[in-house]
Design an enzyme around this catalytic site. Structure first.
Site, PDB file in Angstrom:
ATOM      1  N   GLU A  10      -7.252   2.237 -13.285  1.00  0.00           N
ATOM      2  CA  GLU A  10      -6.513   3.170 -12.729  1.00  0.00           C
ATOM      3  C   GLU A  10      -5.208   3.625 -13.321  1.00  0.00           C
ATOM      4  O   GLU A  10      -5.061   4.765 -13.573  1.00  0.00           O
ATOM      5  CB  GLU A  10      -6.148   2.792 -11.109  1.00  0.00           C
ATOM      6  CG  GLU A  10      -7.454   2.518 -10.387  1.00  0.00           C
ATOM      7  CD  GLU A  10      -7.128   2.487  -8.858  1.00  0.00           C
ATOM      8  OE1 GLU A  10      -8.262   2.626  -8.150  1.00  0.00           O
ATOM      9  OE2 GLU A  10      -6.053   2.032  -8.450  1.00  0.00           O
TER      10      GLU A  10
ATOM     11  N   HIS B 217     -27.363  21.473  -1.463  1.00  0.00           N
ATOM     12  CA  HIS B 217     -27.523  21.951  -2.738  1.00  0.00           C
ATOM     13  C   HIS B 217     -26.426  23.132  -3.071  1.00  0.00           C
ATOM     14  O   HIS B 217     -26.316  24.017  -1.998  1.00  0.00           O
ATOM     15  CB  HIS B 217     -28.727  22.264  -3.262  1.00  0.00           C
ATOM     16  CG  HIS B 217     -29.188  22.836  -4.626  1.00  0.00           C
ATOM     17  ND1 HIS B 217     -29.309  21.920  -5.774  1.00  0.00           N
ATOM     18  CD2 HIS B 217     -29.466  24.074  -5.109  1.00  0.00           C
ATOM     19  CE1 HIS B 217     -29.444  22.507  -6.770  1.00  0.00           C
ATOM     20  NE2 HIS B 217     -29.554  24.021  -6.396  1.00  0.00           N
TER      21      HIS B 217
ATOM     22  N   GLU C 149     -25.949  15.551  -3.546  1.00  0.00           N
ATOM     23  CA  GLU C 149     -27.598  15.454  -3.288  1.00  0.00           C
ATOM     24  C   GLU C 149     -28.110  14.544  -3.898  1.00  0.00           C
ATOM     25  O   GLU C 149     -29.480  14.208  -3.819  1.00  0.00           O
ATOM     26  CB  GLU C 149     -27.919  17.109  -3.297  1.00  0.00           C
ATOM     27  CG  GLU C 149     -27.845  17.345  -5.068  1.00  0.00           C
ATOM     28  CD  GLU C 149     -28.457  18.811  -5.064  1.00  0.00           C
ATOM     29  OE1 GLU C 149     -29.463  19.138  -4.572  1.00  0.00           O
ATOM     30  OE2 GLU C 149     -27.719  19.512  -5.955  1.00  0.00           O
TER      31      GLU C 149
ATOM     32  N   TYR D 267      -9.427  -3.237 -11.215  1.00  0.00           N
ATOM     33  CA  TYR D 267      -9.244  -1.939 -10.958  1.00  0.00           C
ATOM     34  C   TYR D 267      -7.903  -1.196 -11.264  1.00  0.00           C
ATOM     35  O   TYR D 267      -7.759  -0.023 -11.437  1.00  0.00           O
ATOM     36  CB  TYR D 267      -9.715  -1.771  -9.558  1.00  0.00           C
ATOM     37  CG  TYR D 267      -8.812  -1.970  -8.214  1.00  0.00           C
ATOM     38  CD1 TYR D 267      -8.102  -1.072  -7.860  1.00  0.00           C
ATOM     39  CD2 TYR D 267      -8.641  -3.262  -7.839  1.00  0.00           C
ATOM     40  CE1 TYR D 267      -7.122  -1.337  -6.972  1.00  0.00           C
ATOM     41  CE2 TYR D 267      -7.703  -3.588  -6.944  1.00  0.00           C
ATOM     42  CZ  TYR D 267      -7.028  -2.439  -6.483  1.00  0.00           C
ATOM     43  OH  TYR D 267      -5.825  -2.945  -5.443  1.00  0.00           O
TER      44      TYR D 267
ATOM     45  N   CYS E  69      -1.662   1.772  -2.988  1.00  0.00           N
ATOM     46  CA  CYS E  69      -2.502   3.016  -2.733  1.00  0.00           C
ATOM     47  C   CYS E  69      -1.890   4.218  -2.722  1.00  0.00           C
ATOM     48  O   CYS E  69      -2.343   5.139  -3.406  1.00  0.00           O
ATOM     49  CB  CYS E  69      -3.262   2.650  -1.392  1.00  0.00           C
ATOM     50  SG  CYS E  69      -3.241   1.071  -0.797  1.00  0.00           S
TER      51      CYS E  69
ATOM     52  N   LYS F 206      -0.017   5.444  -6.015  1.00  0.00           N
ATOM     53  CA  LYS F 206      -1.083   5.633  -7.136  1.00  0.00           C
ATOM     54  C   LYS F 206      -1.986   6.821  -6.624  1.00  0.00           C
ATOM     55  O   LYS F 206      -2.229   7.402  -7.709  1.00  0.00           O
ATOM     56  CB  LYS F 206      -2.004   4.194  -6.876  1.00  0.00           C
ATOM     57  CG  LYS F 206      -3.032   3.891  -7.606  1.00  0.00           C
ATOM     58  CD  LYS F 206      -4.326   4.408  -7.431  1.00  0.00           C
ATOM     59  CE  LYS F 206      -5.024   3.964  -6.154  1.00  0.00           C
ATOM     60  NZ  LYS F 206      -5.700   2.780  -5.939  1.00  0.00           N
TER      61      LYS F 206
ATOM     62  N   CYS G  58       0.837  -1.075   0.044  1.00  0.00           N
ATOM     63  CA  CYS G  58      -0.096   0.035  -0.014  1.00  0.00           C
ATOM     64  C   CYS G  58       0.829   1.354  -0.128  1.00  0.00           C
ATOM     65  O   CYS G  58       0.915   2.128  -0.859  1.00  0.00           O
ATOM     66  CB  CYS G  58      -0.922  -0.038   1.199  1.00  0.00           C
ATOM     67  SG  CYS G  58      -1.853   1.428   1.301  1.00  0.00           S
TER      68      CYS G  58
HETATM   69  P1  FAD Z   1       1.261  -5.965   2.004  1.00  0.00           P
HETATM   70  O1  FAD Z   1       0.817  -4.507   2.179  1.00  0.00           O
HETATM   71  O2  FAD Z   1       1.493  -6.450   0.699  1.00  0.00           O
HETATM   72  O3  FAD Z   1       2.730  -6.387   3.061  1.00  0.00           O
HETATM   73  C1  FAD Z   1       3.117  -7.512   2.914  1.00  0.00           C
HETATM   74  C2  FAD Z   1       4.767  -7.246   3.602  1.00  0.00           C
HETATM   75  O4  FAD Z   1       5.266  -8.633   3.858  1.00  0.00           O
HETATM   76  C3  FAD Z   1       5.538  -6.675   2.549  1.00  0.00           C
HETATM   77  O5  FAD Z   1       6.079  -5.372   3.019  1.00  0.00           O
HETATM   78  C4  FAD Z   1       6.837  -7.675   2.189  1.00  0.00           C
HETATM   79  O6  FAD Z   1       8.087  -7.197   2.152  1.00  0.00           O
HETATM   80  C5  FAD Z   1       6.561  -8.513   3.662  1.00  0.00           C
HETATM   81  N1  FAD Z   1       7.098  -9.935   3.290  1.00  0.00           N
HETATM   82  C6  FAD Z   1       6.755 -10.824   2.388  1.00  0.00           C
HETATM   83  N2  FAD Z   1       7.467 -11.915   2.443  1.00  0.00           N
HETATM   84  C7  FAD Z   1       7.934 -11.857   3.800  1.00  0.00           C
HETATM   85  C8  FAD Z   1       8.782 -12.617   4.558  1.00  0.00           C
HETATM   86  N3  FAD Z   1       9.071 -13.971   4.204  1.00  0.00           N
HETATM   87  N4  FAD Z   1       9.199 -12.250   5.649  1.00  0.00           N
HETATM   88  C9  FAD Z   1       9.039 -11.111   6.413  1.00  0.00           C
HETATM   89  N5  FAD Z   1       8.411 -10.233   5.437  1.00  0.00           N
HETATM   90  C10 FAD Z   1       7.929 -10.681   4.295  1.00  0.00           C
HETATM   91  N6  FAD Z   1      -6.012  -0.996  -1.566  1.00  0.00           N
HETATM   92  C11 FAD Z   1      -6.878  -0.016  -0.891  1.00  0.00           C
HETATM   93  O7  FAD Z   1      -7.503  -0.258   0.186  1.00  0.00           O
HETATM   94  N7  FAD Z   1      -6.886   1.128  -1.432  1.00  0.00           N
HETATM   95  C12 FAD Z   1      -6.319   1.187  -2.886  1.00  0.00           C
HETATM   96  O8  FAD Z   1      -6.459   2.607  -3.374  1.00  0.00           O
HETATM   97  C13 FAD Z   1      -5.257   0.371  -3.314  1.00  0.00           C
HETATM   98  N8  FAD Z   1      -4.783   0.563  -4.365  1.00  0.00           N
HETATM   99  C14 FAD Z   1      -3.898  -0.265  -4.997  1.00  0.00           C
HETATM  100  C15 FAD Z   1      -2.926  -0.056  -5.862  1.00  0.00           C
HETATM  101  C16 FAD Z   1      -2.145  -1.087  -6.451  1.00  0.00           C
HETATM  102  C17 FAD Z   1      -1.202  -0.701  -7.766  1.00  0.00           C
HETATM  103  C18 FAD Z   1      -1.988  -2.117  -5.778  1.00  0.00           C
HETATM  104  C19 FAD Z   1      -0.798  -3.338  -6.083  1.00  0.00           C
HETATM  105  C20 FAD Z   1      -2.596  -2.317  -4.560  1.00  0.00           C
HETATM  106  C21 FAD Z   1      -3.471  -1.391  -4.134  1.00  0.00           C
HETATM  107  N9  FAD Z   1      -4.430  -1.879  -2.887  1.00  0.00           N
HETATM  108  C22 FAD Z   1      -5.258  -0.733  -2.406  1.00  0.00           C
HETATM  109  C23 FAD Z   1      -4.216  -3.200  -2.118  1.00  0.00           C
HETATM  110  C24 FAD Z   1      -3.518  -3.000  -0.897  1.00  0.00           C
HETATM  111  O9  FAD Z   1      -2.246  -2.555  -1.358  1.00  0.00           O
HETATM  112  C25 FAD Z   1      -3.190  -4.068  -0.257  1.00  0.00           C
HETATM  113  O10 FAD Z   1      -4.527  -4.967  -0.059  1.00  0.00           O
HETATM  114  C26 FAD Z   1      -2.532  -4.120   0.948  1.00  0.00           C
HETATM  115  O11 FAD Z   1      -1.376  -3.750   0.857  1.00  0.00           O
HETATM  116  C27 FAD Z   1      -2.680  -5.427   1.597  1.00  0.00           C
HETATM  117  O12 FAD Z   1      -1.640  -5.490   2.989  1.00  0.00           O
HETATM  118  P2  FAD Z   1      -0.730  -6.827   3.542  1.00  0.00           P
HETATM  119  O13 FAD Z   1      -0.577  -6.260   4.871  1.00  0.00           O
HETATM  120  O14 FAD Z   1      -1.674  -8.009   3.400  1.00  0.00           O
HETATM  121  O15 FAD Z   1       0.159  -7.015   2.485  1.00  0.00           O
END
Ligand code: FAD
Length: 456
Positions: free
Chosen positions: A186, A445, A450, A182, A52, A55, A47
């Site tokens: 975007e 308005h 609205e 999406y 997010c 973006k 994110c």
């Molecule tokens: P992540 O945020 O992906 O975090 C996972 C973390 O785990 C990473 O930092 C990674 O380095 C770490 N990791 C991986 N493997 C290991 C390991 N073995 N050991 C330790 N660490 C590890 N969501 C919205 O709500 N609004 C938006 O506008 C939106 N726009 C988006 C636009 C794009 C282009 C993309 C790709 C996604 C977007 N999302 C949006 C989705 C959102 O980014 C994800 O849903 C969110 O980041 C998920 O969070 P998470 O904690 O599950 O995983």
């Protein structure tokens, strides 16, 4: 023989410092748990670093570009303003650096031990860090998120993914985007508004499958008006190099071989980061796409191991990962036995041009579930700024209601401001608002909002 590796004991080890992992670590620490957080990259995960936040920065710039064009149409005498893309990226990355610093400070204050290493499970209570330290934990939270998927087709290496979009330093003259979800929508809108000529190749007959068809049809019209060329029913089967440019080979009607693009981006889905984590060895079940299987309480198939966020394959949204993590920690460390996330009626916004906000059921989903009991209301209009400037961009707002009392089960807002308008109406929908109650609310308005309380 006992291991001689250094070992530390915690109540919770969180693997992954993205949206969900950080939220879980903070909440567990607030409940008094001793927490370690493993994150080999920058804090904030997808994110903050590749999703997010960057973006939205690009979308805001694109929105400004669109508004400057409207301003010129209204009579402002503006020279066509060139965009210093590098300056924009510098502002974007400075903002993100501020988020990183804030996370580091808050982790320190919360007493979370942050370890800049990958994690791998050795057994149900032991996580090994990339540099060989062993962390013993009462509970383990898997929050490793996902990564973009590059399809397995000839020439796939010629295309980039959404991560590569954030590496751009200028608008490529011609861009091909493959995908209809999406992220494709975007990226297409942003690049088109910032100066590229964009073509989108969609496998199926429409964009954003799963969202309300009527509203998406209006979005497609608006996108076309902004200059985006949509190829529908055009599954892509190969990419082909032509010098430094790339052609898209597809099965669409108009032409099976596209013009040559400067940049091609895949937005064809994401895969969970579950490889090399040792999950299967400790008995954590994965589904056929590699997502961690969890129940409604974010429990995996191993008692003390939990998973939240994109790695589970549930709704892939930042606030969902955060809310799931917080409720899980409230349950396991905060004594709130009933705490768990309700995944129904989560509002979300597609940052298209104009934005599309949606909560609840599409008309199609409502009819499948409730049949004849469904009634819909729509308001199609030109927002005032566009009408004044003579721009044909249209908004379409839609309510999906069910039953005698016309309870609102879906709100779909396409148009200027929809991204900001929806949140409050999402509360109303969650509380069971009826169509009559919306009509009983006096309008503000003149606004676009609205229209939500005037549809009859
Ligand atoms: P992540 O945020 O992906 O975090 C996972 C973390 O785990 C990473 O930092 C990674 O380095 C770490 N990791 C991986 N493997 C290991 C390991 N073995 N050991 C330790 N660490 C590890 N969501 C919205 O709500 N609004 C938006 O506008 C939106 N726009 C988006 C636009 C794009 C282009 C993309 C790709 C996604 C977007 N999302 C949006 C989705 C959102 O980014 C994800 O849903 C969110 O980041 C998920 O969070 P998470 O904690 O599950 O995983």
């Amino acid at each position: 023989m006992a291991s001689t590796a250094p070992q530390m004991d915690f109540d919770l080890v969180v693997v992954g410092g993205g949206s969900g992992g950080l939220a879980g670590a903070f909440r567990a620490a607030a409940h008094g748990a001793r927490v370690a957080l493993l994150e080999p990259r920058e804090f904030g995960g997808t994110c903050v670093n590749l999703g997010c936040v960057p973006k939205k920065a690009m979308w805001l710039a694109a929105d400004l570009a669109t508004r400057m064009a409207l301003a010129a149409d209204l009579g402002f005498q503006l020279p066509p303003p060139p965009l210093d893309w590098k300056a924009l990226v510098a502002h974007r990355q400075q903002y993100i650096a501020g988020i990183h610093a804030s996370y580091r400070r808050r982790l320190d204050e919360a007493g979370v031990v942050a370890i800049p290493q990958r994690g791998r499970l050795l057994d149900a209570h032991t996580v090994e860090t990339g540099d060989g330290m062993r962390l013993r934990a009462g509970r383990i939270l898997i929050a490793t998120g996902g990564r973009p998927l590059r399809p397995d087709i000839p020439g796939a290496e010629l295309g980039g993914v959404s991560d590569d979009f954030f590496e751009l330093c200028a608008a490529p003259a011609r861009v091909g985007i493959i995908g209809g979800g999406y992220i494709a929508v975007e990226l297409a809108g942003v690049l088109q508004a910032l100066g590229s000529r964009v073509e989108v190749f969609v496998r199926g007959p429409r964009l954003l499958s799963g969202m309300d068809a009527e509203v998406v049809a209006q979005l497609q019209e608006d996108m076309r008006w902004h200059g985006v060329h949509l190829h529908l029913d055009a599954p892509v089967h190969a990419l082909e190099a032509e010098g430094k440019r790339v052609r898209v080979l597809h099965k669409g009607g108009d032409s099976a071989r596209s013009e040559a693009f400067d940049t091609v981006l895949f937005a064809t889905g994401r895969r969970p980061n579950t490889g090399g984590l040792g999950l299967e060895q400790v008995g954590v079940a994965l589904d056929e796409d590699g997502h961690v299987v969890v129940d409604g309480w974010e429990n995996t198939t191993v008692e003390n191991i939990h998973a939240i966020g994109d790695v589970t394959g549930k709704l892939a949204l930042t606030p969902v990962a955060i809310a799931a993590a917080r409720r899980l920690m409230d349950r396991v460390f905060g004594g709130q036995g009933d705490a768990r996330l309700d995944y129904d009626n989560v509002a979300t916004v597609v940052f298209s041009h104009p934005p599309l906000g949606t909560v609840g059921l599409s008309e199609e989903a409502a009819r499948e579930r409730h049949g004849e009991a469904v009634r819909t209301y729509t308001a199609g209009f030109r927002p005032m700024l566009h009408a004044l400037a003579g721009s044909p961009q249209r908004s379409l707002f839609k309510l999906v209601c069910v039953g005698e009392d016309e309870r609102v089960v879906g709100i779909h807002l396409l148009g200027e401001g929809a991204d900001e308008i929806l949140q409050g109406f999402a509360v109303a929908l969650k509380l069971g608002v009826t169509h009559r109650q919306l009509l009983d609310t006096v309008a503000i308005h003149p606004t676009s909002a609205e229209e939500v309380v005037l549809m009859s």
